[in-house]
Design a protein around this motif. Structure first.
Motif, mmCIF file in Angstrom:
data_model
loop_
_atom_site.group_PDB
_atom_site.id
_atom_site.type_symbol
_atom_site.label_atom_id
_atom_site.label_comp_id
_atom_site.label_asym_id
_atom_site.label_seq_id
_atom_site.Cartn_x
_atom_site.Cartn_y
_atom_site.Cartn_z
ATOM 1 N N LEU A 31 61.056 74.993 107.061
ATOM 2 C CA LEU A 31 60.708 73.798 107.812
ATOM 3 C C LEU A 31 61.830 73.494 108.799
ATOM 4 C CD1 LEU A 31 59.465 71.587 104.830
ATOM 5 C CD2 LEU A 31 58.047 72.900 106.420
ATOM 6 N N TYR A 32 61.446 72.902 109.947
ATOM 7 C CA TYR A 32 62.425 72.647 110.997
ATOM 8 C C TYR A 32 62.271 71.225 111.526
ATOM 9 C CZ TYR A 32 62.557 77.732 110.964
ATOM 10 O OH TYR A 32 62.663 79.042 110.572
ATOM 11 N N GLY A 33 63.356 70.722 112.122
ATOM 12 C CA GLY A 33 63.302 69.396 112.711
ATOM 13 C C GLY A 33 64.586 69.061 113.439
ATOM 14 N N ILE A 34 64.749 67.801 113.775
ATOM 15 C CA ILE A 34 65.951 67.325 114.448
ATOM 16 C C ILE A 34 66.558 66.185 113.626
ATOM 17 C CG2 ILE A 34 65.200 67.989 116.757
ATOM 18 C CD1 ILE A 34 64.378 65.098 117.240
ATOM 19 N N PHE A 35 67.853 65.981 113.799
ATOM 20 C CA PHE A 35 68.510 64.885 113.100
ATOM 21 C C PHE A 35 69.518 64.214 114.022
ATOM 22 C CE2 PHE A 35 71.610 68.240 112.505
ATOM 23 C CZ PHE A 35 72.847 67.581 112.496
#
Length: 241
Positions: free
Chosen positions: A184-188
């Protein structure tokens, strides 16, 4: 008469030189690297985390938070009024646009000015290297140890292989690896004034997660602020297969 003129000339030269020397000394006092220790606006304290400014001898300045430099500009100082003007070339225009009155106390430089109805005081301390924030220490690879939700341990369902990892990258993206549903991927992003990390997934229906974080040695503790979830991770230095 000639002796009097010579004496007056020597005195004038001395006064001019003294003023220039005093100006140089004050400017030299400002030169260097500073960390913001306290920002007070009225009765409120609004001190940013690891905020620093570097004043160069050529009247340029740079500033940032922790390892991130985000502003560049210029500075000027008037000795007679003790006023310091700081401008950023790549920032938002200062709506008050007033210089700061400067005083020095031990290793501190204190700025004061009026912003609307509020008295603003900024205290800076001279330092030798750019400060590191707690948020800077988040970068890297972390292994999930425990996951609690609603008071129950749920690691067996979310991390049955005991190899689930969180990779927080320097470009403020994250990767979740070895999860049962795949990667899973995303931004923070982290908060400028408190120990908080916000995460948003890359998906058709984005998932928002907000955590207060705490670092204890090689352990990272995440306490969710939008659910009843607590996570403990341990720093590792290579990917688990």
């Amino acid at each position: 008469m000639n002796k009097l003129r010579i004496g007056l000339l020597i005195l004038a030269t001395f006064l001019i030189t003294s003023c220039k020397n005093e100006q140089t000394q004050k400017e030299n006092a400002i030169n260097g690297l500073w960390v913001v220790k306290k920002v007070k606006m009225g009765n409120q304290e609004m001190t940013p985390i690891a905020r620093w400014m570097r004043f160069n001898k050529d009247s340029t300045q740079t500033s940032g938070n922790g390892w991130l430099q985000h502003s560049v500009g210029s500075w000027s100082y008037k000795l007679d009024s003790q006023l310091l003007k700081v401008e950023n070339f790549n920032g938002v225009v200062d709506e008050f646009n007033d210089p700061f009155k400067v005083n020095f106390s031990n290793k501190n430089m204190i700025w004061k000015r009026k912003e609307g109805d509020f008295d603003v005081t900024i205290t800076l301390e001279k330092i030798n290297e750019i400060p590191t924030s707690e948020a800077n220490k988040l970068y890297g690879l972390w292994k999930f140890e425990t996951i609690f939700e609603n008071g129950k341990e749920i690691s067996d369902s979310l991390n049955p292989s005991k190899k689930a990892m969180l990779f927080l990258r320097w470009d403020n993206t994250y990767e979740l690896r070895n999860y049962p549903v795949g990667e899973l991927y995303g931004i923070f992003k982290t908060h400028a004034h408190r120990l908080q990390i916000d995460m948003v997934s890359y998906s058709k229906i984005p998932k928002y997660q907000f955590y207060e974080f705490k670092l204890e040695g090689n352990n990272l503790l995440l306490n969710s602020t939008n659910s009843d979830k607590q996570i403990k991770l341990t720093r590792i230095n290579q990917f688990l297969k």
